[in-house]
Enzyme design. Structure first.
Site, PDB file in Angstrom:
ATOM      1  N   THR A  71       3.929  11.854  -5.498  1.00  0.00           N
ATOM      2  CA  THR A  71       3.140  10.620  -5.383  1.00  0.00           C
ATOM      3  C   THR A  71       1.668  11.024  -5.346  1.00  0.00           C
ATOM      4  O   THR A  71       1.327  12.141  -4.933  1.00  0.00           O
ATOM      5  CB  THR A  71       3.461   9.841  -4.102  1.00  0.00           C
ATOM      6  OG1 THR A  71       3.115  10.646  -2.987  1.00  0.00           O
ATOM      7  CG2 THR A  71       4.914   9.463  -4.026  1.00  0.00           C
ATOM      8  N   GLU A 120       9.157   6.921  -5.211  1.00  0.00           N
ATOM      9  CA  GLU A 120      10.323   7.278  -4.403  1.00  0.00           C
ATOM     10  C   GLU A 120      11.571   6.516  -4.839  1.00  0.00           C
ATOM     11  O   GLU A 120      12.665   6.745  -4.324  1.00  0.00           O
ATOM     12  CB  GLU A 120      10.030   6.985  -2.926  1.00  0.00           C
ATOM     13  CG  GLU A 120       8.968   7.885  -2.302  1.00  0.00           C
ATOM     14  CD  GLU A 120       7.537   7.391  -2.506  1.00  0.00           C
ATOM     15  OE1 GLU A 120       7.290   6.584  -3.423  1.00  0.00           O
ATOM     16  OE2 GLU A 120       6.659   7.811  -1.725  1.00  0.00           O
ATOM     17  N   LYS A 140      -6.407  -7.775   8.927  1.00  0.00           N
ATOM     18  CA  LYS A 140      -5.948  -8.360  10.187  1.00  0.00           C
ATOM     19  C   LYS A 140      -7.118  -9.105  10.819  1.00  0.00           C
ATOM     20  O   LYS A 140      -8.094  -8.496  11.242  1.00  0.00           O
ATOM     21  CB  LYS A 140      -5.480  -7.242  11.125  1.00  0.00           C
ATOM     22  CG  LYS A 140      -4.739  -7.770  12.322  1.00  0.00           C
ATOM     23  CD  LYS A 140      -4.268  -6.625  13.199  1.00  0.00           C
ATOM     24  CE  LYS A 140      -3.443  -7.185  14.345  1.00  0.00           C
ATOM     25  NZ  LYS A 140      -3.400  -6.303  15.481  1.00  0.00           N
ATOM     26  N   TRP A 165      -2.519 -12.195   9.610  1.00  0.00           N
ATOM     27  CA  TRP A 165      -2.667 -11.315   8.452  1.00  0.00           C
ATOM     28  C   TRP A 165      -3.206 -12.087   7.248  1.00  0.00           C
ATOM     29  O   TRP A 165      -2.798 -13.211   7.007  1.00  0.00           O
ATOM     30  CB  TRP A 165      -1.315 -10.711   8.062  1.00  0.00           C
ATOM     31  CG  TRP A 165      -0.707  -9.835   9.117  1.00  0.00           C
ATOM     32  CD1 TRP A 165       0.392 -10.115   9.873  1.00  0.00           C
ATOM     33  CD2 TRP A 165      -1.142  -8.540   9.519  1.00  0.00           C
ATOM     34  NE1 TRP A 165       0.662  -9.065  10.713  1.00  0.00           N
ATOM     35  CE2 TRP A 165      -0.263  -8.085  10.526  1.00  0.00           C
ATOM     36  CE3 TRP A 165      -2.203  -7.704   9.126  1.00  0.00           C
ATOM     37  CZ2 TRP A 165      -0.400  -6.848  11.146  1.00  0.00           C
ATOM     38  CZ3 TRP A 165      -2.334  -6.481   9.742  1.00  0.00           C
ATOM     39  CH2 TRP A 165      -1.442  -6.066  10.739  1.00  0.00           C
TER      40      TRP A 165
HETATM   41  P1  ADP Z   1       1.056   5.676  -5.951  1.00  0.00           P
HETATM   42  O1  ADP Z   1       0.452   4.916  -4.806  1.00  0.00           O
HETATM   43  O2  ADP Z   1       1.150   7.098  -5.709  1.00  0.00           O
HETATM   44  O3  ADP Z   1       0.512   5.256  -7.263  1.00  0.00           O
HETATM   45  P2  ADP Z   1       3.456   4.498  -6.796  1.00  0.00           P
HETATM   46  O4  ADP Z   1       3.023   4.560  -8.191  1.00  0.00           O
HETATM   47  O5  ADP Z   1       4.813   4.898  -6.456  1.00  0.00           O
HETATM   48  O6  ADP Z   1       2.556   5.337  -5.915  1.00  0.00           O
HETATM   49  O7  ADP Z   1       3.114   3.035  -6.258  1.00  0.00           O
HETATM   50  C1  ADP Z   1       3.974   2.316  -5.447  1.00  0.00           C
HETATM   51  C2  ADP Z   1       3.270   1.167  -4.780  1.00  0.00           C
HETATM   52  O8  ADP Z   1       2.546   0.381  -5.725  1.00  0.00           O
HETATM   53  C3  ADP Z   1       4.215   0.201  -4.120  1.00  0.00           C
HETATM   54  O9  ADP Z   1       4.619   0.647  -2.844  1.00  0.00           O
HETATM   55  C4  ADP Z   1       3.377  -1.070  -4.065  1.00  0.00           C
HETATM   56  O10 ADP Z   1       2.507  -1.076  -2.962  1.00  0.00           O
HETATM   57  C5  ADP Z   1       2.550  -0.988  -5.315  1.00  0.00           C
HETATM   58  N1  ADP Z   1       3.155  -1.812  -6.370  1.00  0.00           N
HETATM   59  C6  ADP Z   1       3.878  -1.395  -7.416  1.00  0.00           C
HETATM   60  N2  ADP Z   1       4.240  -2.432  -8.192  1.00  0.00           N
HETATM   61  C7  ADP Z   1       3.742  -3.549  -7.613  1.00  0.00           C
HETATM   62  C8  ADP Z   1       3.793  -4.947  -7.927  1.00  0.00           C
HETATM   63  N3  ADP Z   1       4.401  -5.408  -9.001  1.00  0.00           N
HETATM   64  N4  ADP Z   1       3.192  -5.800  -7.068  1.00  0.00           N
HETATM   65  C9  ADP Z   1       2.556  -5.355  -5.975  1.00  0.00           C
HETATM   66  N5  ADP Z   1       2.463  -4.051  -5.639  1.00  0.00           N
HETATM   67  C10 ADP Z   1       3.051  -3.153  -6.444  1.00  0.00           C
END
Ligand code: ADP
Length: 543
Positions: free
Chosen positions: A184, A328, A439, A444
């Protein structure tokens, strides 16, 4: 009583042998540096993958060894996915946009023995100097003509595989054998690795097309703008051959104009990428007045897609699929499509539906929990952290027990760090990342909701909402935005625009116009960097 069925361990290479047999006329089209396009069929790829496997074994690569890749999307990068995993080794894709220190961290943490590099990225490796792991073998993804000048000891990919036979009787590894590794991007602490298995990858590859019924059609073309180093390009290098689609690999030119040209020339049916990519393409479409020839389906995810952008594509007749997921989770978790009972609903209602993350894919289970870990009802109102479980979800990070302990709960569910609601009909709404929520006065405020609404203002191009500390209210939201033109919006205008959807205490306290927003290595707005840039910022009422 046990069932009486055969057990065949799931293997990644079986996807490619299947495609070569069942869809031999399909394959991979790659955009080349000189503007031409390279074409290769799945049967031809299979032969080259066999050659690659032989070459790796001849180099002394052992089962379980990690093999790094530092490359853009191309047919050679695709071959690495299969040739490495087929001999029981692990294909570790490195995100070339990450800072030098993180790349070096990952090369050492993964103990990569070999690194495959695009010619255009050799200078990046040279820049690692003595921090490059000792003894790592460097192979350049090109033929002899394109080998770059370098002080490094480089081997040419085509020279490496050329002498090898084009058949391989690949061993049948236990399906839990590790096959892929992706870190990640490490917005908090050093990058953490998700180590995928043959089983998790094959199951995920079968789950995805069940959810995205509009995207996959044998004989059509799919474009992963999402890089092969960003969570296995969301599974496309596996799903495309499995479903008989030709992949169009864009190389390194990912601006709106280049992507438009490529999609138009190749008549791409389905294209996958993060929202910022589709915002770029949308600008090009508006310039030209017409969408790329043949484009019928867009998959957008990795960050929340704004309703205004979904609407713009839908109005052109392009079906938008919103997807939520994470590294993940291999990564796809939801399918943001309109349920069949809403097929005849007005476009506005359909777009509202598509603006949420959608419904879970078969094979992924959800639960939301409160601060004490108590499970909350799926009533569309109860808000808590989203936990997930399934065959394509990690049960811990690669060689990192400490980080693993922070994300897994006692029942073996993985905590996503996302705050969400789930409706009785399974509708998942991601309210925010836990760390991005604002917050205020014990309540929220969702930064995603505010951003989404602000983006529908015609004078805002991109924006981000971040929390700023406040002595009385805890935190207050401010809006940081890039204006669409020199005709700048004012805070009052934004307030007026948002007033019908938000309570007055939810509205941002300030509007800061900037030239550009900082981005993460996966093409999302980096709130971490933005917060750092805003260190020392004082709210208007405190000045
Ligand atoms: P990184 O933060 O390393 O880029 P990822 O690519 O795995 O990690 O991103 C995952 C995160 O991206 C999710 O936990 C979420 O917060 C956000 N995310 C992914 N797709 C969406 C979506 N369609 N809407 C809102 N948030 C999203």
């Amino acid at each position: 009583m046990q069932g009486m069925m055969m057990h065949r361990d799931l293997r990644i290479i079986d996807i490619l042998t299947f495609a070569a047999e069942a869809y031999g006329d399909q394959g991979i089209v790659s955009a080349c540096e000189d503007g031409s396009r390279h074409r290769i069929s799945y049967p031809q790829v299979l032969g080259r993958v066999a050659q690659l496997s032989h070459a790796l074994v001849a180099m002394g690569v052992q089962p379980g060894d990690r093999i790094g890749t530092l490359a853009w999307n191309s047919f050679r990068h695709f071959e690495l996915y299969y040739g490495i995993s087929a001999i029981g080794a692990v294909c570790h894709t490195l995100n070339l946009r990450l800072p030098r220190e993180q790349l070096i961290y990952m090369l050492h943490h993964a103990e990569d023995r070999v690194l495959f590099v695009d010619p255009s990225l050799v200078s990046l490796v040279e820049g690692m100097g003595d921090d490059l792991p000792a003894g790592i073998r460097l192979i350049v993804l090109c033929d002899a003509n394109d080998m770059p000048e370098s002080s490094l000891d480089l081997v040419c990919y085509e020279d490496l595989i050329a002498p090898q036979p084009a058949q391989y009787d690949w061993p049948r590894w236990p399906e839990d054998t590790a096959a892929g590794l992706c870190y990640t991007s490490g917005t908090t602490g050093p990058p953490k690795g998700a180590l995928y298995s043959h089983r998790s990858i094959v199951i995920h590859a079968m789950m995805v097309p069940l959810g995205f019924t509009n995207s996959f059609h044998a004989g059509r073309k799919v474009l992963p703008v999402v890089p092969l180093f960003h969570v296995n390009a969301w599974g496309l290098p596996y799903v495309a051959p499995l479903t008989g689609m030709t992949m169009v690999m864009p190389g390194r030119h990912l601006d709106g104009e280049s992507l438009y040209q490529l999609m138009d020339a190749e008549q791409v049916w389905s294209a996958w990428g993060v929202p910022t990519v589709w915002a770029g393409v949308l600008a090009t479409i508006r310039d030209k007045g017409t969408p790329p020839n043949g484009l019928g389906d867009l998959v957008v995810g990795g960050a929340a897609a704004a309703a205004s952008m979904i609407a713009a594509y839908e109005e052109m007749g392009i079906y938008v699929n919103h997807v939520w997921g994470m590294t993940e989770m291999s990564p796809v978790g939801t399918r943001g499509i309109v349920p069949s009972q809403m097929a005849d609903a007005p476009l506005a209602a359909q777009i509202e539906e598509k603006s949420c993350a959608g419904r879970r894919l078969f094979g992924v289970e959800f639960k939301i929990v409160d601060d004490t870990g108590a499970v909350l009802p799926h009533d569309g109102a109860s808000t808590g952290e989203l936990f997930v479980r399934g065959n394509s979800v990690i049960r811990g990070y690669f060689n990192n027990a400490q980080a693993s302990a922070t994300v897994m709960d006692a029942d073996g569910w993985f905590g996503t760090g996302d705050v969400a609601t789930i409706g009785p009909d399974g509708r998942l709404v991601i309210r925010d990342r836990a760390k991005d929520l604002v917050k205020s006065e014990g309540e929220w405020i969702s930064s995603i909701d505010l951003e989404n609404a602000a983006l529908s203002h015609s004078r805002i191009k991109t924006c981000a909402v971040v929390a700023v500390p406040h002595p009385k209210w805890d935190e207050r939201p401010i809006l940081v935005a890039v204006a669409a033109s020199d005709d700048h919006p004012t805070l009052e205008e934004i307030h007026a625009h948002l007033a019908s959807d938000f309570a007055s205490w939810q509205l941002p306290d300030d509007l800061i116009l900037v030239e550009e927003l900082p981005m993460t290595a996966t093409g999302k707005v980096s709130k971490l960097k933005l917060r750092q840039q805003l260190a020392g910022y004082i709210l208007p009422e405190m000045r």
